[in-house]
Write an enzyme that holds these catalytic residues in place. Structure first.
Site, PDB file in Angstrom:
ATOM      1  N   SER A  97       0.827  -1.198   0.000  1.00 15.69           N
ATOM      2  CA  SER A  97       0.000   0.000   0.000  1.00 15.69           C
ATOM      3  C   SER A  97       0.873   1.265   0.000  1.00 15.69           C
ATOM      4  O   SER A  97       1.647   1.477  -0.932  1.00 15.69           O
ATOM      5  CB  SER A  97      -0.967  -0.038   1.183  1.00 15.69           C
ATOM      6  OG  SER A  97      -1.990   0.928   1.043  1.00 15.69           O
ATOM      7  N   ASP A 221      -9.917  -4.884  -4.796  1.00 16.55           N
ATOM      8  CA  ASP A 221      -9.369  -3.838  -3.921  1.00 16.55           C
ATOM      9  C   ASP A 221     -10.179  -2.550  -4.079  1.00 16.55           C
ATOM     10  O   ASP A 221     -10.277  -1.992  -5.175  1.00 16.55           O
ATOM     11  CB  ASP A 221      -7.898  -3.599  -4.282  1.00 16.55           C
ATOM     12  CG  ASP A 221      -7.140  -2.788  -3.243  1.00 16.55           C
ATOM     13  OD1 ASP A 221      -7.773  -2.007  -2.521  1.00 16.55           O
ATOM     14  OD2 ASP A 221      -5.911  -2.951  -3.166  1.00 16.55           O
ATOM     15  N   HIS A 249      -8.059  -5.196  -0.553  1.00 18.69           N
ATOM     16  CA  HIS A 249      -6.783  -4.573  -0.221  1.00 18.69           C
ATOM     17  C   HIS A 249      -5.976  -5.451   0.727  1.00 18.69           C
ATOM     18  O   HIS A 249      -4.753  -5.353   0.777  1.00 18.69           O
ATOM     19  CB  HIS A 249      -7.053  -3.208   0.421  1.00 18.69           C
ATOM     20  CG  HIS A 249      -5.873  -2.293   0.440  1.00 18.69           C
ATOM     21  ND1 HIS A 249      -5.188  -1.922  -0.701  1.00 18.69           N
ATOM     22  CD2 HIS A 249      -5.249  -1.647   1.475  1.00 18.69           C
ATOM     23  CE1 HIS A 249      -4.208  -1.098  -0.379  1.00 18.69           C
ATOM     24  NE2 HIS A 249      -4.211  -0.927   0.926  1.00 18.69           N
TER      25      HIS A 249
END
Length: 273
Positions: A97, A221, A249
């Site tokens: 991320s 996601d 995610h």
């Protein structure tokens, strides 16, 4: 755990597992987590005789909470200070991320120093928000609303973030663990990093990546939509995209067995195709 000073003397918490391992991997967590997010990757990496270096970004976990420095350049510099201090070379580098954006900036700022292979896991690349180079990102309006919420009720922000993090429903105990992990960030670190997520863009950094790169991304996601993975794959030479169906995610947890197996295969494969 031990501390390594960055260029501004901020103490970065570092964790070194299996220091005599045959191979080395450095793991960089995302927002607003800590090194603990990799709990379900560590056993697989240890079973494959990896030396595992994890760290807490400044303002997160056990690292110093500083007044400033919550931007990609400083985070990348903190990472470099850890790598240089430990004399790491020919290691694999993984960022999740926001951590994916940080390692991307590292690759440009430090000319891929020491990196053998790069892994981008549900990365906030090329940008977290929509831009001319990323039509799939979050809107500025929604991100500004998150920032406003966080400055007024940070646990509520973290609860919302957790509610869209996974594609599949998770157990109540796991949700509690995840909420506590997010709440463990400092207010300064979490909120200033969220502002950096809103404003920063690493699209121009992608052309500086030449090492074999694995892009690991959940198809569902909602935080860093899958289209972003396709942008990475198109703009990073020598990259391969691994798609995880029915994963959001949080692919690192909800499809952990498949992800871990795919990660090891990528790291052990001499050819990217």
């Amino acid at each position: 755990m031990f501390f390594i000073n960055s260029n501004d003397n901020a103490k970065i918490a570092v964790y070194d597992l299996n220091p005599n391992g045959e191979k080395t991997i450095v793991l960089v967590h995302g927002w607003p987590l800590s090194h603990k997010m990799f709990e379900y990757q560590i056993p697989t990496l240890l079973n494959n005789n990896y030396r595992i270096i994890t760290l807490d970004l400044r303002g997160f976990g056990n690292s110093d909470v500083t007044y400033s420095g919550y931007n990609y350049n400083q985070f990348a510099t903190d990472l470099y200070c850890v790598i240089y201090s430990l004399n790491l070379w020919n290691f694999d580098l993984l960022g999740f991320s926001m951590g994916g954006a940080i390692v991307t900036r590292y690759m440009k700022m430090y000319q891929e120093y020491g990196v053998r292979k790069l892994c981008l896991l549900d990365a906030a690349v090329p940008s977290y928000c929509k831009s001319s180079t990323n039509p799939y990102g979050q809107s500025l309006e929604s991100t500004n609303n998150l920032i406003k919420l966080g400055f007024n009720d940070r646990p509520a922000l973290n609860e919302y973030f957790g509610s869209i993090f996974f594609y599949n429903n998770q157990s109540k105990p796991f949700k509690g663990w995840f909420q506590n992990l997010n709440d463990g960030a400092s207010g300064l670190g979490e909120m200033n990093s969220l502002i950096a997520l809103k404003n920063e863009n690493v699209f121009d950094d992608l052309k500086y990546i030449s090492v074999p790169t694995g892009i690991f991304h959940g198809k569902e996601d909602k935080i860093c939509p899958f289209g972003m993975a396709e942008i990475m794959n198109k703009n990073i030479n020598n990259s391969i995209l691994y798609t995880f169906e029915k994963a959001g995610h949080g692919a690192f947890y909800e499809v952990k067995d498949n992800l871990n197996k795919t990660l090891i295969q990528f790291l052990n494969n001499n050819i990217v195709s």
